[in-house]
Design a protein around this motif. Structure first.
Motif, PDB file in Angstrom:
ATOM      1  N   TYR A 111      -0.260   2.770   4.430  1.00 18.87           N
ATOM      2  CA  TYR A 111      -1.246   3.159   3.415  1.00 18.87           C
ATOM      3  C   TYR A 111      -1.946   4.448   3.831  1.00 18.87           C
ATOM      4  CZ  TYR A 111      -0.609  -1.731   2.126  1.00 18.87           C
ATOM      5  OH  TYR A 111      -0.063  -2.932   1.778  1.00 18.87           O
ATOM      6  N   ASP A 120       2.739  -0.116  -3.864  1.00 16.69           N
ATOM      7  CA  ASP A 120       1.537  -0.019  -3.032  1.00 16.69           C
ATOM      8  C   ASP A 120       1.441   1.250  -2.189  1.00 16.69           C
ATOM      9  OD1 ASP A 120       3.605  -0.756  -1.366  1.00 16.69           O
ATOM     10  OD2 ASP A 120       2.532  -2.383  -0.366  1.00 16.69           O
ATOM     11  N   HIS A 123      -3.718   1.579  -5.022  1.00 17.87           N
ATOM     12  CA  HIS A 123      -2.486   0.956  -5.492  1.00 17.87           C
ATOM     13  C   HIS A 123      -2.419   1.181  -7.005  1.00 17.87           C
ATOM     14  CE1 HIS A 123      -1.828  -2.143  -2.035  1.00 17.87           C
ATOM     15  NE2 HIS A 123      -2.546  -1.124  -1.599  1.00 17.87           N
TER      16      HIS A 123
END
Length: 463
Positions: free
Chosen positions: A75, A329, A278
């Protein structure tokens, strides 16, 4: 005579024990030499020359000035663009994120950075999966190898001893396997072994090797790279919930994050925990799990003196669409630049004492967030084949206003689309296809008035 004989026997026994000890020691030394040699050969043949974590740490070592670092799993690695931060804030940022980076390794990275550079800000990029996933050593070892290059032997020994005695590894083969990094960071095909060896023999750089061996990966500088894969949510309706489940946050993961917060506070360094964006449909798929779990985490982080920003609940900026994501994601480069620009703006305002809390929806006011999603963010479909040959297609609409949503079910018959059930509130339809084999189904969703165009999902099932 007997005493003299016993003395000779005792002396002979001592000599025999010494000889045995020498033989055992010799065999142990031989075994150790074989082990070390095997490890060196294995490392040369199989240990990857270019890992994404290695690229990040090489960028860190080569940078003349670093005052901001980004850590975290993919991420952070794929979502936070240092150039965008630096252009807005005048900072010097390196992204030290890496795929499947556990927060324990993020802590070690921050600790190592603070011992080497005068850093003023640490950004930790997270998602729900950061708090409950149990990634293996295959992701950890290459990252630690990159981090420890150029450090002292004592620092390397401290790090590896700490990982070997970690409760999740101690008593398992992983505790010893840490000493053999090539067993985790290996090239899985003969062609990659050849490419890897060619890179080592030709003095190929870590970056060049990583670009050669990592499909679809693009490097943008300062440790930051993305996977430029086009996301097709109309054909792939997977979500974080369907892939990973809504699992409780692990105490060990939360503790590791809070240790990063405490470490930064002890060194007078600003710590910013950021939930990276996301797709909206992915957040909606979590249901009440998301505000409940992330709300608790936010309160814990703020109690430990760090800032917490969830950009899935951000009110401003451009709404990110499917072209901004590589999957359900992770951000692509365009989406990461947009998001990081907004993050930089929040940090800029916060630095000047402005209250930025109103720029985000709150976890304790989840209904307000849901009301803001007045469009169809996504739709998913599943098919169940029954014993009589009929097929039931059930759909789920991802929107903050599901009661207002309308759906239309279609199937491809003889090369043409036919309507199985026209626009309405029904969320499923049962239909008997004319023949066995592959069945192509399309489910459209819309909200009359607010989002009349909506979106759709198209899937193929076998009957």
């Amino acid at each position: 005579m007997e005493a003299r004989g016993e003395g000779r026997e005792e002396k002979g026994a001592r000599l025999s024990r010494r000889a045995l000890a020498r033989r055992v020691a010799g065999k142990l030394m031989l075994a150790l030499a074989v082990l070390v040699t095997t490890n060196l050969i294995g490392s040369f043949l199989l240990e990857s020359e270019g890992t994404l974590g290695g690229v990040a740490w090489e960028a860190f070592r080569q940078a003349s000035d670093v005052d901001t670092v980004v850590v975290g799993a993919s991420y952070a690695q794929r979502g936070i663009d240092p150039d965008e931060l630096d252009s807005c804030l005048g900072s010097s940022t390196i992204n030290l994120g890496s795929p499947a980076q556990p927060l324990d390794d993020s802590y070690l990275a921050v600790k190592s950075v603070l011992s080497r550079r005068h850093v003023r800000r640490v950004i930790v990029g997270i998602g729900c999966e950061s708090m409950f996933s149990t990634w293996g050593l295959r992701s950890e070892v290459p990252y630690l190898q990159g981090m420890l290059q150029g450090t002292t032997l004592s620092e390397a020994a401290e790090v590896y001893l700490g990982r070997m005695t970690d409760p999740q590894y101690v008593g398992t083969c992983n505790s010893l396997n840490l000493l053999f990094p090539w067993a985790y960071d290996f090239t899985p095909s003969p062609q990659r072994v050849v490419t890897n060896l060619e890179g080592k023999l030709d003095d190929t750089t870590t970056l060049s090797s990583a670009e050669e061996q990592t499909k679809h990966w693009s490097y943008h500088g300062k440790g930051y790279g993305t996977f430029e894969v086009q996301f097709h949510p109309t054909r792939n309706d997977a979500t974080s919930t369907s892939r990973y489940g809504n699992r409780p946050f692990l105490a060990a993961r939360v503790d590791a994050l809070l240790r990063i917060c405490d470490l930064c506070r002890e060194h007078g360094v600003e710590c910013v925990v950021v939930a990276t964006p996301h797709p909206t449909f992915d957040i909606l798929a979590y249901g009440s799990y998301y505000p409940r779990s992330m709300g608790r985490l936010q309160r814990a982080v703020e109690r430990h003196g760090a800032k917490f920003y969830d950009f899935n609940l951000y009110k401003g900026g451009r709404r990110l669409g499917k072209d901004d994501f590589s999957d359900f994601d992770h951000l692509r480069h365009a989406g990461a630049r947009t998001f990081t620009s907004e993050l930089a703006g929040i940090l800029y305002r916060a630095e000047r004492g402005q209250d930025v809390s109103k720029s985000f929806y709150g976890y304790d006011d989840w209904d307000s967030y849901l009301d803001s999603v007045d469009y169809v963010a996504g739709v998913s479909a599943e098919a169940t084949v029954r014993g009589d040959g009929s097929v039931t297609v059930a759909a789920t609409v991802r929107t903050g206003r599901p009661r207002r949503a309308q759906l239309r079910f279609e199937a491809k018959v003889g090369g043409s689309w036919v309507v199985l059930r026209d626009w309405g509130s029904a969320t499923s339809v049962t239909w008997t296809p004319p023949a066995h084999g592959a069945i192509e189904v399309r489910v459209r969703a819309r909200i009359p008035g607010a989002d009349p165009t909506g979106t759709y999902v198209q899937k193929t099932f076998l009957r």
